[in-house]
Design a protein around this motif. Structure first.
Motif, PDB file in Angstrom:
ATOM      1  N   TYR A  37      -5.863  16.611  -7.855  1.00 11.71           N
ATOM      2  CA  TYR A  37      -6.385  15.828  -6.735  1.00 11.71           C
ATOM      3  C   TYR A  37      -7.891  15.589  -6.857  1.00 11.71           C
ATOM      4  O   TYR A  37      -8.519  15.081  -5.933  1.00 11.71           O
ATOM      5  CB  TYR A  37      -6.084  16.530  -5.413  1.00 11.71           C
ATOM      6  N   SER A  38      -8.461  15.949  -7.985  1.00  9.57           N
ATOM      7  CA  SER A  38      -9.898  15.790  -8.195  1.00  9.57           C
ATOM      8  C   SER A  38     -10.256  14.348  -8.538  1.00  9.57           C
ATOM      9  O   SER A  38      -9.437  13.588  -9.064  1.00  9.57           O
ATOM     10  CB  SER A  38     -10.372  16.704  -9.333  1.00  9.57           C
ATOM     11  N   ILE A  39     -11.503  13.983  -8.263  1.00 15.67           N
ATOM     12  CA  ILE A  39     -12.021  12.679  -8.651  1.00 15.67           C
ATOM     13  C   ILE A  39     -12.286  12.710 -10.161  1.00 15.67           C
ATOM     14  O   ILE A  39     -12.968  13.607 -10.648  1.00 15.67           O
ATOM     15  CB  ILE A  39     -13.326  12.365  -7.901  1.00 15.67           C
ATOM     16  N   PRO A  40     -11.750  11.770 -10.931  1.00 17.94           N
ATOM     17  CA  PRO A  40     -12.027  11.749 -12.379  1.00 17.94           C
ATOM     18  C   PRO A  40     -13.526  11.648 -12.655  1.00 17.94           C
ATOM     19  O   PRO A  40     -14.272  11.054 -11.866  1.00 17.94           O
ATOM     20  CB  PRO A  40     -11.286  10.497 -12.851  1.00 17.94           C
ATOM     21  N   VAL A  41     -13.948  12.221 -13.768  1.00 14.12           N
ATOM     22  CA  VAL A  41     -15.374  12.265 -14.094  1.00 14.12           C
ATOM     23  C   VAL A  41     -15.980  10.872 -14.164  1.00 14.12           C
ATOM     24  O   VAL A  41     -17.085  10.635 -13.650  1.00 14.12           O
ATOM     25  CB  VAL A  41     -15.599  13.025 -15.426  1.00 14.12           C
ATOM     26  N   ASP A  42     -15.282   9.909 -14.783  1.00 11.68           N
ATOM     27  CA  ASP A  42     -15.859   8.576 -14.897  1.00 11.68           C
ATOM     28  C   ASP A  42     -16.008   7.905 -13.534  1.00 11.68           C
ATOM     29  O   ASP A  42     -16.980   7.183 -13.293  1.00 11.68           O
ATOM     30  CB  ASP A  42     -15.020   7.702 -15.833  1.00 11.68           C
ATOM     31  N   VAL A  43     -15.091   8.172 -12.617  1.00  8.90           N
ATOM     32  CA  VAL A  43     -15.205   7.626 -11.266  1.00  8.90           C
ATOM     33  C   VAL A  43     -16.364   8.292 -10.532  1.00  8.90           C
ATOM     34  O   VAL A  43     -17.129   7.629  -9.818  1.00  8.90           O
ATOM     35  CB  VAL A  43     -13.892   7.822 -10.493  1.00  8.90           C
ATOM     36  N   ALA A  44     -16.507   9.615 -10.696  1.00  8.46           N
ATOM     37  CA  ALA A  44     -17.617  10.326 -10.061  1.00  8.46           C
ATOM     38  C   ALA A  44     -18.964   9.835 -10.597  1.00  8.46           C
ATOM     39  O   ALA A  44     -19.948   9.721  -9.846  1.00  8.46           O
ATOM     40  CB  ALA A  44     -17.478  11.831 -10.288  1.00  8.46           C
TER      41      ALA A  44
END
Length: 365
Positions: A37-44
């Motif tokens: 459920y984490s935000i992907p690194v590239d999106v962050a």
């Protein structure tokens, strides 16, 4: 006991953590872990650029509030003034910006009026203890002087906490203009984390779960809690912070979306489990789950790859998402669906549990 779980972010804390990473040029991987459920690194990374990119990370005002300050102990951790201000006994159920600020002001006044003393400093917040007469009268300067940080940072803390409301407002004026933008960017991931609300609700409804929580956050496990509020956090998604209000015997917890409780297999099945098992009885749905386990897919992509009617795929995907068999991943404005392997693992454990039930228990069910 009243249990309230929300996936709505405490936007004040999320904004502070994003700016902390930006000013100190920390890798975005420190904000998000890559969990289900984490935000992907590239999106962050995109969020950080959108929200913070117009600010100069070397701006003196940003550095004043967000520069890393080392804790001079064996932890190897860092903190900053913004963290210490906004996590100063904040009610983690306070999602609204203005309400959060009001809660912080009231908590600080209450602490000082009750004689609570600053006794230590952690990565995120100051710690307090009840005033003891045998230690004699202590000023705010005396309390801060004993903290394991540099002399310069002790001076900054004294300056800020001597005029707490003014410095809190100063921080708010600095970063609040970007809060609504961040809230909008987080919304797809807030929706994606919706299944966690039910997971945590079930977890804390289990016997002994709240006692374990109290022990984990260093509270007495004998306190009869009246309420528990859990707010999901999206940046720093492996971390959990808790606060107990002695006046109301209530606990509020800020827990990362990468933290998923271990589910205890109970004798009685939940409604969603029956729904999931029913859906797994379809060969077509099983093929969809197998395909989406390899990679996230859109409805149209599933229909084309498996040569299924788009309308049928849409209905089945909606049903499987409702039964926790799928996770939604918003990518470039489109919903992609991925198989929730944690649910499949849980269901397989459920089958093993049923196999181990004694015959008399099976007959009762």
């Amino acid at each position: 006991m009243k249990i309230t779980i929300t996936n709505k972010p405490c936007i004040l804390l999320e904004t502070v953590e994003l700016f902390y990473a930006y000013v100190n040029r920390l890798p975005v991987s420190t904000l998000t872990s890559g969990g289900a459920y984490s935000i992907p690194v590239d999106v962050a990374e995109h969020m950080l650029a959108e929200v913070c990119g117009s600010y100069d990370p070397a701006d003196p005002e940003l550095l004043f509030f967000f520069r890393q300050e080392a804790l001079l102990d064996s932890s190897g951790q860092y903190t900053c003034l913004a963290r210490n201000l906004v996590r100063n006994i904040l009610d983690f159920s306070s999602m609204d910006w203005d309400y959060s600020l009001s809660s912080l002001r009231q908590s600080w006044k209450s602490l000082r009026s009750k004689g609570e003393r600053i006794c230590s400093i952690q990565e995120y917040a100051l710690e307090y203890e009840t005033d003891h007469d045998d230690r004699g009268e202590m000023t705010l300067a005396d309390e801060i002087e004993q903290l394991a940080v540099s002399a310069d940072y002790r001076m900054k803390l004294l300056q800020a906490f001597s005029d707490y409301d003014a410095y809190l407002d100063r921080l708010s004026d600095l970063i609040h203009p970007k809060a609504q933008l961040l809230q909008d960017l987080l919304e797809p991931w807030v929706q994606r984390a919706e299944p966690l609300v039910g997971v945590w609700q079930e977890h804390y409804s289990q016997p002994g779960a709240t006692e374990d929580l109290l022990r984990a956050v260093c509270f007495s496990d004998t306190v009869p809690l009246t309420s528990l509020s859990v707010c999901l956090r999206y940046f720093g998604d492996t971390i959990a912070n808790g606060r107990m209000d002695d006046r109301t015997d209530s606990v509020s917890l800020h827990t990362g979306v990468a933290r998923i409780p271990s589910v205890v297999i109970t004798q009685e099945m939940m409604n969603w489990e029956y729904h999931a098992f029913r859906l797994l009885g379809s060969p077509a749905r099983v093929k969809m789950l197998q395909a989406m386990r390899v990679r996230p897919m859109t409805l149209r992509g599933i229909a084309q790859e498996l040569q299924l009617h788009l309308g049928t795929v849409g209905r089945d995907v909606a049903s499987m998402h409702q039964a926790r068999l799928l996770i939604v991943e918003p990518i470039d404005g489109r919903n992609f669906y991925r198989t929730n392997t944690e649910t499949l693992s849980f269901l397989s454990q459920r089958l093993l549990f049923l196999q181990e039930l004694p015959p008399e228990m099976v007959q009762k069910t």
